[in-house]
Structures are given as structure tokens and as C-alpha cells.
Motif scaffolding. Structure first.
Motif, PDB file in Angstrom:
ATOM      1  N   ILE A 128       0.800  -1.227   0.000  1.00 42.59           N
ATOM      2  CA  ILE A 128       0.000   0.000   0.000  1.00 42.59           C
ATOM      3  C   ILE A 128       0.832   1.276   0.000  1.00 42.59           C
ATOM      4  N   GLY A 129       2.087   1.200   0.386  1.00 43.16           N
ATOM      5  CA  GLY A 129       2.919   2.394   0.492  1.00 43.16           C
ATOM      6  C   GLY A 129       3.034   3.216  -0.788  1.00 43.16           C
ATOM      7  N   PRO A 130       3.457   2.620  -1.904  1.00 41.73           N
ATOM      8  CA  PRO A 130       3.603   3.411  -3.133  1.00 41.73           C
ATOM      9  C   PRO A 130       2.293   4.016  -3.633  1.00 41.73           C
ATOM     10  N   SER A 131       1.199   3.281  -3.518  1.00 45.67           N
ATOM     11  CA  SER A 131      -0.091   3.819  -3.960  1.00 45.67           C
ATOM     12  C   SER A 131      -0.537   4.979  -3.083  1.00 45.67           C
ATOM     13  N   LEU A 132      -0.346   4.837  -1.787  1.00 47.59           N
ATOM     14  CA  LEU A 132      -0.719   5.906  -0.870  1.00 47.59           C
ATOM     15  C   LEU A 132       0.117   7.158  -1.121  1.00 47.59           C
ATOM     16  N   LEU A 133       1.406   6.986  -1.331  1.00 47.01           N
ATOM     17  CA  LEU A 133       2.264   8.133  -1.613  1.00 47.01           C
ATOM     18  C   LEU A 133       1.927   8.772  -2.958  1.00 47.01           C
ATOM     19  N   ALA A 134       1.529   7.975  -3.942  1.00 51.34           N
ATOM     20  CA  ALA A 134       1.122   8.538  -5.240  1.00 51.34           C
ATOM     21  C   ALA A 134      -0.117   9.414  -5.072  1.00 51.34           C
ATOM     22  N   VAL A 135      -1.089   8.964  -4.291  1.00 51.11           N
ATOM     23  CA  VAL A 135      -2.292   9.770  -4.046  1.00 51.11           C
ATOM     24  C   VAL A 135      -1.925  11.069  -3.326  1.00 51.11           C
ATOM     25  N   ILE A 136      -1.041  10.983  -2.360  1.00 52.36           N
ATOM     26  CA  ILE A 136      -0.620  12.176  -1.626  1.00 52.36           C
ATOM     27  C   ILE A 136       0.080  13.168  -2.555  1.00 52.36           C
ATOM     28  N   PHE A 137       0.969  12.671  -3.414  1.00 45.11           N
ATOM     29  CA  PHE A 137       1.713  13.574  -4.289  1.00 45.11           C
ATOM     30  C   PHE A 137       0.868  14.106  -5.443  1.00 45.11           C
ATOM     31  N   ILE A 138      -0.195  13.413  -5.824  1.00 48.55           N
ATOM     32  CA  ILE A 138      -1.138  13.994  -6.784  1.00 48.55           C
ATOM     33  C   ILE A 138      -1.820  15.195  -6.137  1.00 48.55           C
ATOM     34  N   THR A 139      -2.209  15.043  -4.895  1.00 47.80           N
ATOM     35  CA  THR A 139      -2.853  16.135  -4.181  1.00 47.80           C
ATOM     36  C   THR A 139      -1.903  17.307  -3.966  1.00 47.80           C
ATOM     37  N   LYS A 140      -0.629  17.019  -3.742  1.00 40.23           N
ATOM     38  CA  LYS A 140       0.369  18.062  -3.505  1.00 40.23           C
ATOM     39  C   LYS A 140       0.955  18.643  -4.793  1.00 40.23           C
ATOM     40  N   ARG A 141       0.553  18.131  -5.954  1.00 40.26           N
ATOM     41  CA  ARG A 141       1.016  18.607  -7.264  1.00 40.26           C
ATOM     42  C   ARG A 141       2.513  18.419  -7.463  1.00 40.26           C
ATOM     43  N   LYS A 142       3.012  17.257  -7.179  1.00 39.37           N
ATOM     44  CA  LYS A 142       4.426  16.939  -7.375  1.00 39.37           C
ATOM     45  C   LYS A 142       4.527  15.929  -8.519  1.00 39.37           C
ATOM     46  N   PHE A 143       4.908  16.399  -9.705  1.00 40.01           N
ATOM     47  CA  PHE A 143       4.896  15.553 -10.887  1.00 40.01           C
ATOM     48  C   PHE A 143       5.915  14.419 -10.804  1.00 40.01           C
ATOM     49  N   LYS A 144       7.161  14.727 -10.517  1.00 40.12           N
ATOM     50  CA  LYS A 144       8.204  13.697 -10.521  1.00 40.12           C
ATOM     51  C   LYS A 144       7.955  12.634  -9.453  1.00 40.12           C
ATOM     52  N   LEU A 145       7.550  13.057  -8.279  1.00 43.47           N
ATOM     53  CA  LEU A 145       7.285  12.089  -7.217  1.00 43.47           C
ATOM     54  C   LEU A 145       6.044  11.252  -7.516  1.00 43.47           C
ATOM     55  N   THR A 146       5.042  11.854  -8.149  1.00 41.09           N
ATOM     56  CA  THR A 146       3.851  11.102  -8.535  1.00 41.09           C
ATOM     57  C   THR A 146       4.208  10.020  -9.534  1.00 41.09           C
ATOM     58  N   VAL A 147       4.989  10.375 -10.550  1.00 39.28           N
ATOM     59  CA  VAL A 147       5.400   9.396 -11.564  1.00 39.28           C
ATOM     60  C   VAL A 147       6.269   8.308 -10.937  1.00 39.28           C
ATOM     61  N   THR A 148       7.165   8.703 -10.037  1.00 39.58           N
ATOM     62  CA  THR A 148       8.036   7.725  -9.376  1.00 39.58           C
ATOM     63  C   THR A 148       7.232   6.709  -8.586  1.00 39.58           C
ATOM     64  N   PHE A 149       6.297   7.180  -7.774  1.00 41.68           N
ATOM     65  CA  PHE A 149       5.553   6.249  -6.931  1.00 41.68           C
ATOM     66  C   PHE A 149       4.481   5.477  -7.699  1.00 41.68           C
ATOM     67  N   LEU A 150       3.953   6.040  -8.787  1.00 44.37           N
ATOM     68  CA  LEU A 150       3.049   5.257  -9.637  1.00 44.37           C
ATOM     69  C   LEU A 150       3.812   4.147 -10.345  1.00 44.37           C
ATOM     70  N   SER A 151       5.034   4.428 -10.785  1.00 48.99           N
ATOM     71  CA  SER A 151       5.862   3.395 -11.413  1.00 48.99           C
ATOM     72  C   SER A 151       6.213   2.306 -10.413  1.00 48.99           C
ATOM     73  N   LEU A 152       6.602   2.726  -9.210  1.00 51.17           N
ATOM     74  CA  LEU A 152       6.926   1.757  -8.166  1.00 51.17           C
ATOM     75  C   LEU A 152       5.701   0.915  -7.802  1.00 51.17           C
ATOM     76  N   ALA A 153       4.541   1.550  -7.715  1.00 47.73           N
ATOM     77  CA  ALA A 153       3.311   0.808  -7.414  1.00 47.73           C
ATOM     78  C   ALA A 153       2.988  -0.189  -8.513  1.00 47.73           C
ATOM     79  N   LEU A 154       3.243   0.190  -9.770  1.00 46.67           N
ATOM     80  CA  LEU A 154       3.011  -0.742 -10.877  1.00 46.67           C
ATOM     81  C   LEU A 154       3.959  -1.931 -10.795  1.00 46.67           C
ATOM     82  N   PHE A 155       5.227  -1.686 -10.511  1.00 45.54           N
ATOM     83  CA  PHE A 155       6.191  -2.779 -10.412  1.00 45.54           C
ATOM     84  C   PHE A 155       5.911  -3.687  -9.217  1.00 45.54           C
ATOM     85  N   VAL A 156       5.373  -3.133  -8.150  1.00 45.76           N
ATOM     86  CA  VAL A 156       5.001  -3.949  -6.984  1.00 45.76           C
ATOM     87  C   VAL A 156       3.731  -4.735  -7.287  1.00 45.76           C
TER      88      VAL A 156
END
Length: 138
Positions: free
Chosen positions: A67-95
């Protein structure tokens, strides 16, 4: 400063990831309830203090790993952080590929493609709004 609204597809991505997180957390709670009643069935041996602590630690670590990468992706979408959103969405996909069902893999793939390819979402995440992204002291 004018606050822009969240693009519709990016809002759909955030909602899908949030629903996935709620589903995984509820299933984890149900598993923990069943695990506490049928520990020997899950562990394959009688429980002792060290074995139960080790199994509980492994279960909690695996849950955070899922759940960690998905939760962080949702948080960074809300915070408008493009690079971190892409990083954690990629990590969530690989997990999700080896650990979760194909529906979750499709959700993560859809989310990553929307963030990378949808122009309005990309522009929204890359926009620098000081009131949203960071606090500036005057």
C-alpha cells in the motif's frame, strides 16, 4: 493567485487509487481477524512467541510494501508533485505486477499513462502554485 481545478482524468486516477487502498486495507483487516483466530492454519505450525512475532512482522511489512507506493502517489497527486507522482506510480506498478491481481495492475498502468500522457494532468501537476506546493514566508 487563482487555484485551478483538478483535471477530470486526474481526479479519476486519484479516486481509483483511493478505492484500491480502501479495498486492500479492509481485506487486510479481515485477514488479521482470521489470522488471530486460525494462526496455526496460516503458519503451518504451532505458534510460539518468536514465531508469531516474526509472522506478524512479515505480514505488516508486506502490507506496507503493497500500500505504500499507492498511498504516496495519491498524496503527491494532491500536492502537485509531478516527478514524485510518476516515481511512486511506477513503483506501485512494479510492486503490483507480481503481488496483486490483474485489475490492480490495470489501475496502476492506467494511472501512470494518464499522468504521463494526458496534457491537462501533466500541466496541473507541473504547475508551480506557492499556496499549494510550498509555504513561503514573507
Amino acid at each position: 493567485m487563482v487555484k485551478t481545478a483538478l483535471p477530470t482524468l486526474l481526479n479519476v486516477v486519484r479516486i481509483l487509487l483511493s478505492v484500491k487502498l480502501i479495498y486492500v486495507l479492509v481485506s487486510f483487516i479481515v485477514f488479521l481477524i482470521d489470522f488471530s483466530h486460525n494462526t496455526q492454519t496460516y503458519l503451518g505450525f504451532s505458534r510460539t512467541g518468536d514465531d508469531l512475532a516474526y509472522a506478524s512482522g512479515m505480514i505488516a511489512a508486506r502490507m506496507l510494501f503493497v500500500i505504500g507506493p499507492s498511498l504516496l502517489a495519491v498524496i503527491f497527486i494532491t500536492k502537485r508533485k509531478f516527478k514524485l507522482t510518476v516515481t511512486f506510480l511506477s513503483l506501485a506498478l512494479f510492486v503490483a505486477i507480481p503481488n496483486e491481481g490483474s485489475l490492480f495492475v490495470l489501475i496502476h498502468l492506467f494511472s501512470l499513462l494518464i499522468v504521463l500522457l494526458h496534457p491537462a494532468s501533466k500541466k496541473f501537476l507541473r504547475r508551480k502554485d506557492t499556496s499549494v506546493n510550498e509555504h513561503v514566508d514573507y
